[in-house]
Design an enzyme around this catalytic site. Structure first.
Site, PDB file in Angstrom:
ATOM      1  N   GLY A   1       2.907  -1.089  51.159  1.00  0.00           N
ATOM      2  CA  GLY A   1       2.359   0.250  51.354  1.00  0.00           C
ATOM      3  C   GLY A   1       2.695   1.153  50.202  1.00  0.00           C
ATOM      4  N   GLY A   2       2.528   2.471  50.439  1.00  0.00           N
ATOM      5  CA  GLY A   2       2.767   3.452  49.397  1.00  0.00           C
ATOM      6  C   GLY A   2       4.195   3.467  48.912  1.00  0.00           C
ATOM      7  N   PHE A   3       5.160   3.221  49.813  1.00  0.00           N
ATOM      8  CA  PHE A   3       6.563   3.241  49.414  1.00  0.00           C
ATOM      9  C   PHE A   3       6.949   1.983  48.665  1.00  0.00           C
ATOM     10  CE2 PHE A   3      11.019   2.223  50.209  1.00  0.00           C
ATOM     11  CZ  PHE A   3      11.652   3.393  49.799  1.00  0.00           C
ATOM     12  N   GLY A   4       6.449   0.841  49.103  1.00  0.00           N
ATOM     13  CA  GLY A   4       6.811  -0.413  48.455  1.00  0.00           C
ATOM     14  C   GLY A   4       6.462  -1.606  49.320  1.00  0.00           C
TER      15      GLY A   4
ATOM     16  N   ASP B   1       1.880  12.273  59.951  1.00  0.00           N
ATOM     17  CA  ASP B   1       1.073  11.152  59.463  1.00  0.00           C
ATOM     18  C   ASP B   1       0.819  10.159  60.592  1.00  0.00           C
ATOM     19  OD1 ASP B   1      -0.425   9.849  57.552  1.00  0.00           O
ATOM     20  OD2 ASP B   1       1.274   8.785  56.670  1.00  0.00           O
TER      21      ASP B   1
ATOM     22  N   LYS C   1      12.067  -2.676  53.812  1.00  0.00           N
ATOM     23  CA  LYS C   1      11.077  -1.966  52.991  1.00  0.00           C
ATOM     24  C   LYS C   1      11.738  -1.582  51.676  1.00  0.00           C
ATOM     25  CE  LYS C   1       9.282   1.985  54.487  1.00  0.00           C
ATOM     26  NZ  LYS C   1       8.377   2.900  55.224  1.00  0.00           N
TER      27      LYS C   1
ATOM     28  N   VAL D   1       7.254  -4.797  51.989  1.00  0.00           N
ATOM     29  CA  VAL D   1       8.010  -5.008  53.222  1.00  0.00           C
ATOM     30  C   VAL D   1       8.238  -6.514  53.401  1.00  0.00           C
ATOM     31  CG1 VAL D   1       8.098  -4.632  55.702  1.00  0.00           C
ATOM     32  CG2 VAL D   1       6.944  -2.960  54.235  1.00  0.00           C
TER      33      VAL D   1
END
Length: 835
Positions: free
Chosen positions: A503-506, A618, A522, A508
C-alpha cells in the site's frame, strides 16, 4: 504564577538558543534560475531577474502539457511585461525542473487574471501542487479583486536534488488552470531552522521540531513603521515585497511615530542582509508614551487550527546608548517574551522566530510594549519598537508523490481530484485510471512528534509537522518496541514469498514470531522518509485504544532507518477482497450485515470511547479487515485525527481521504467532524451491497460515482435492481429497505443531517434482525418510524433515525471475553428488560 513565569523564562531561553542571531558564514547572491515567463517565446528582465520564455527550448526545465494555450493580454492595465502573457491548461499539466542543490527553496507563482479573446482568466478554478505537497486547492479569483494587481503566492519548502515538478490541475472538466510566471530558486541554508519555541492556546514550554518538513506560505510580510517596499525598490536580495503596517494596527493611537534611521547598520556575526533588507531595519513603530496604552498591537486574520511561523525583526534605532531598550513582545495577549537584554548594540539587526498555533481563533494579535511590570514602568528609558514582521502559514499537506516523472504523471491527476460532485467525475476517472497502474498513492496525515527517545541516530528522529494532537514523549509506550532482529526472524528477513500486500505506506508481510504468534508486518521502504507521519499517527492512535472491532497493534520498530508496524494477523484479508475482483467465495447477505455492524461498532468506539475522540478519516473497504471467523476490524489509522471532543464541533484541517468516500461537507469547508466518517461509511454500505468500487472510471459519467448512482436508484424505489447478482434471492425485502434507508441518511449532503455512528449501528442491527427472523411484517412495521414505508423513498432523508444510546462500557474491548452475539444484544435492547 511561578510555574507560568518559569515557562516564560524557558521560552526566552529557547528563543535565544534557536532563533536569535542565526550565524551565517557566506554571502548570498540570487541564482539565475529558475525564472519562467509563462506562455511566452521571449525573455523579460525584471529588476535583476531574467524570466525565460517557456516556449523556448531549455535543458534545465520542461513543460508537460497535453492541452495548453498561450495567451496574450488585451487592454492589459498592468504595465509589467511579465503579465502580458499566460499559459492556460485545460487538463492536468506540470513544469519539471532539474534541482542540483538540496535545501530550502523559494517558490513563487504569479497570477494576473487578464482577458484574452474569448477567455477571461478570472473565471479559472484549479489546484496547484508540487512534488509531495498541495499548495492551492480550488483556487479562484474573488469577483471584486483589484485587477490592476497580480496575485503572487509565495512558499518556502525543502527540495531534494533531482527532478521537481509544479502541477496545475483544473478543478472541473469545464474549468482551466493558468499561470503567468514561476520562480524557483534556493535560499541560504540557515534562512529557516528546524526547531523553534512552540506557542499554543493552552500554553506550555515545548519546542517545535520539524519546520524544515513543512511548506511555509507567506501570509503577511510587514515593514513596520515604513513605506511599501517592492522587489525592485527594497534592495531585497530575495526580491520580496513588504507592505506598511497601518491597516493592521489594532491600537493606532498607541503608535507615537514611525522612527527612521539614515546611518549604517551594524550586522552581527555576518547576519545576512537577505534576512530582511536594510530599509526594514531602518524604520520602526514606537509606543506613544503620552496615551493610556503601554503596548502597540497589530491584528492579523489567520486560518483556524493552523500553526504559523512568526518572525519579528528588531533593530534599536531609537536609543541613545546600549541596554536602554527594555520591553516585551506579546502573542495573542498571552505569551510574554522578555526582550530586555538583546539590544547589546545600537542599529544592530536581529530577529526572533517562534511557532504559533492559532487554535480556535481566526485572529492573531502581535504586541510590543512595557506591560504592567512596575520595574519596566519606572525605568529611566522605557520604549518598545518593532521594525518588521513576517507570518507564514505552516502545512505539510503531503500527497506521498514519487519524484520520478512516470509516477508523477499518474499522481498529479490524483492530487486535485477530491470528490466534490458530478463536475469532478472526469478528473476522478483520469486519476483512477492512473491509479490502476500505480496503487501507491496514499495521502498522509501529519502529527506532532518530538525526537524518538533514546534513538537520536535514527533518520526519523526529526518531526514532520506540528499540530497539537499528539506528543510522543509523554505518551509513547516503549513496551511496544520490537527489535529489528525479531521482525527479521518472523518474516525470514522479509522473504518475498511472505509478501501478502502493498500500500501507500509500504509492503505487508506475513510473519510468525518465536512463540508462534502470527502477525502482519507493514514495512516502509527503508530510508525513504515516506510515510513517517502515518507511522507516527498509527502508533499514537493504536497505543491508546483496544477494541474487538479495531485491529490491534502488536508493536513497532524504528531501528536503522526502518519504520515497521506489527499487527495481529487477519487471515481473511480485506473486505474489498471478498466483494469484487476476487476468486474468493461470495459473502452471504447475513455475513455482510454482520461485517458492517462490526465495522460500525469499531467506528462508534473511536468517536465516543474516550474523552479525546478519534476521527478515522479514511473509512473504506480496504481498511476493513476480517479474521478467520469473518469478524470485522477497522484498520489503518494513518490519517486519523486525535483531539475531537463533545465540546468541539469540528477540526479545521486540510482535506484528506480517498476518492469516492470523501464527505462533501468536509471538502467544502475543510472542517472535519465525526459525520465525515459517517458519510464514508455510507459509501461503504453501498459498496457492500452492490459489490462495486466507490469510483469506477470505466463506467459512464452517470454511473462512475457509486454514491450518486445508487442513490438515484434508491429514490426510484429500485435499489434491488443494482445489488450484487450473487445476493439475488438472498436479501429479505424489509432488510434491504432498512439498509438502503440507513445508507441514504449517512450520505446526506450536510453533516448535521447525518446520523451518529451509534444511530447507524442501531439501524444495521435492525436490518440484521429483519433478515434473520424473515417474518412477514406489514409495511409500516418495517421501519423504526410508523410512517416510513408509507412515504416514497425519495423522502426518506427527511425521516429521523430511531436510535438508542449505546454507552461506552457496552462496547466490547479486545481483551474482554464476551459470548454475546450482535443479534442477542439487539434482542435485549428491543425488550423492556434489555432497556
Amino acid at each position: 504564577m511561578e510555574t507560568l513565569q518559569s515557562h516564560r523564562n524557558l521560552l526566552l531561553l529557547l528563543l535565544l538558543q534557536f532563533s536569535f542571531l542565526q550565524p551565517l558564514s557566506y554571502a548570498y547572491y540570487l541564482p539565475d534560475k529558475y525564472f519562467i515567463n509563462c506562455g511566452s517565446e521571449t525573455n523579460e528582465k525584471v529588476d535583476t531577474r531574467i524570466f525565460v520564455g517557456d516556449k523556448r527550448p531549455a535543458a534545465s526545465f520542461s513543460l508537460h502539457a497535453p492541452h495548453y494555450t498561450s495567451l496574450n493580454a488585451e487592454n492589459n492595465q498592468n504595465s509589467s511585461l511579465l503579465y502580458q502573457t499566460a499559459i492556460l491548461f485545460r487538463s492536468p499539466s506540470y513544469y519539471e525542473f532539474d534541482i542540483d542543490v538540496t535545501g530550502t527553496h523559494l517558490v513563487r507563482l504569479h497570477f494576473y487574471p487578464f482577458s484574452s479573446k474569448n477567455t477571461n482568466l478570472s473565471t479559472a478554478v484549479f489546484n496547484v501542487s508540487v512534488t509531495g505537497f498541495s499548495l492551492l486547492r480550488n483556487f479562484n479569483f474573488v469577483p471584486n479583486i483589484n485587477t490592476k494587481l497580480p496575485v503572487i503566492k509565495e512558499y518556502l519548502l525543502s527540495i531534494h536534488n533531482g527532478t521537481f515538478a509544479i502541477n496545475f490541475i483544473p478543478y472541473t472538466e469545464k474549468s482551466f488552470a493558468f499561470v503567468n510566471a514561476i520562480e524557483v530558486f534556493p535560499i541560504p541554508e540557515n534562512f529557516i531552522t528546524d526547531e523553534h519555541p512552540d506557542i499554543t492556546p493552552l500554553g506550555g514550554d515545548k519546542t517545535y521540531k520539524g519546520l524544515l518538513s513543512q511548506v511555509l506560505e507567506t501570509i503577511y510580510r510587514i515593514n513596520v513603521g515604513g513605506p511599501e517596499l517592492t522587489p525592485d525598490s527594497a534592495s531585497d536580495t530575495l526580491r520580496r515585497s513588504w507592505i506598511p503596517d497601518d491597516i493592521y494596527l489594532s491600537t493606532p493611537e498607541a503608535a507615537e511615530k514611525s522612527a527612521a534611521y539614515s546611518g549604517s547598520l551594524n550586522y552581527r556575526n555576518d547576519l545576512g542582509q537577505y534576512i530582511a533588507p536594510d530599509n526594514v531595519y531602518k524604520t520602526a513603530q514606537e509606543v506613544n508614551l503620552q496615551t493610556k496604552f503601554i503596548n502597540i498591537t497589530w491584528k492579523f486574520g489567520v486560518n483556524l487550527g493552523v500553526r504559523h511561523l512568526v518572525r519579528m525583526h528588531f533593530c534599536d534605532i531609537v536609543s541613545q546608548s546600549t541596554y536602554n531598550l527594555e520591553f516585551f513582545a506579546y502573542i495573542n495577549h498571552g505569551w510574554k517574551i522578555d526582550l530586555s537584554n538583546v539590544s547589546t548594540r545600537l542599529a544592530a539587526p536581529y530577529y526572533v522566530d517562534f511557532v504559533v498555533d492559532s487554535g480556535k481563533s481566526d485572529d492573531m494579535y502581535i504586541s510590543v510594549g512595557m506591560g504592567n511590570d512596575p520595574t519596566y514602568l519606572k525605568a529611566v528609558y522605557r520604549q518598545a519598537i518593532l521594525n518588521g514582521l513576517e507570518i507564514m502559514e505552516m502545512s505539510n499537506i503531503s500527497s506521498n508523490l514519487k519524484s520520478d516523472s512516470k509516477k508523477r504523471k499518474n499522481v498529479v491527476l490524483m492530487v486535485g481530484s477530491v470528490a466534490g460532485g458530478v463536475a469532478l467525475i472526469c478528473i476522478l476517472i483520469i486519476g483512477l485510471l492512473a491509479a490502476l497502474k500505480c496503487r501507491k498513492s496514499k495521502p498522509v496525515e501529519i502529527v506532532t512528534w518530538s525526537a524518538w527517545p533514546g534513538n537520536e541516530g535514527s533518520s526519523y528522529g526529526r518531526t514532520s509537522e506540528g499540530t497539537n494532537n499528539a506528543s510522543l514523549i509523554p505518551n509513547m509506550n516503549l513496551g511496544l518496541k520490537i527489535p529489528l532482529s525479531e521482525i527479521q526472524f518472523a518474516t525470514n528477513n522479509f522473504d518475498k514469498k511472505l509478501l501478502v500486500g502493498e500500500g501507500g505506506f509500504g509492503k505487508v508481510y506475513k510473519g510468525v514470531f518465536r512463540n508462534n504468534l502470527k502477525v502482519a508486518v507493514k514495512r516502509s521502504e527503508p530510508g525513504s522518509g515516506q510515510g513517517l507521519p502515518e507511522f507516527q499517527t498509527e502508533i499514537t492512535i493504536l497505543s491508546k485504544i483496544r477494541h474487538k472491532h479495531l485491529v490491534s497493534l502488536i508493536g513497532y520498530c524504528d531501528e536503522s532507518s526502518e519504520m515497521i508496524l506489527v499487527y495481529e494477523y487477519m487471515a481473511k484479508g480485506t473486505l474489498r477482497d471478498h466483494l469484487y475482483k476476487s476468486k474468493l467465495p461470495s459473502l452471504s447477505w447475513k455475513r455482510r450485515l454482520e461485517i458492517c455492524i462490526g465495522s460500525a461498532r469499531g467506528l462508534h468506539y473511536l468517536h465516543t470511547g474516550s474523552a479525546e475522540g478519534i476521527i478515522h478519516r479514511d473509512v473504506k473497504s480496504t481498511n476493513i479487515l476480517l479474521d478467520e471467523k469473518y469478524i470485522a476490524k477497522v484498520a489503518d489509522f494513518g490519517l486519523s485525527k486525535l483531539g475531537h471532543s463533545l465540546e468541539q464541533s469540528h477540526i479545521s484541517t486540510a482535506v484528506k481521504g480517498t476518492l469516492g468516500y470523501l464527505d462533501p461537507d468536509y471538502f467544502r469547508y475543510q472542517q472535519l467532524t465525526v459525520k465525515s466518517d459517517v458519510y464514508s461509511f455510507g459509501v461503504l454500505l453501498l459498496e457492500v451491497l452492490c459489490a462495486r468500487p466507490a469510483i469506477n472510471p470505466l463506467l459512464s459519467r452517470e454511473q462512475a460515482s457509486l454514491a450518486e448512482w445508487a442513490m438515484q436508484w434508491h429514490k426510484k424505489g429500485l435499489l434491488e435492481q443494482i445489488i450484487d447478482p450473487s445476493l439475488v434471492g438472498d436479501i429479505n425485502v424489509n432488510s434491504l429497505r432498512k439498509y438502503g434507508e440507513t445508507a441514504e441518511k449517512c450520505l446526506s449532503e450536510f453533516g448535521v443531517d447525518r446520523p451518529s455512528m451509534g444511530d447507524v449501528l442501531w439501524d444495521l442491527e435492525y436490518a440484521l434482525q429483519l433478515q434473520v427472523t424473515a417474518v412477514h411484517r406489514d409495511p409500516h412495521e418495517d421501519s423504526a418510524t410508523n410512517v416510513a414505508s408509507e412515504l416514497p423513498l425519495s423522502n426518506l432523508q427527511r425521516i429521523p433515525t430511531f436510535s438508542i444510546s449505546i454507552e461506552r462500557d457496552e462496547l466490547p474491548l479486545l481483551d474482554e471475553a464476551s459470548g454475546t452475539t450482535a443479534s442477542q444484544v439487539f434482542s435485549q435492547m428491543m425488550t423492556d428488560e434489555g432497556r
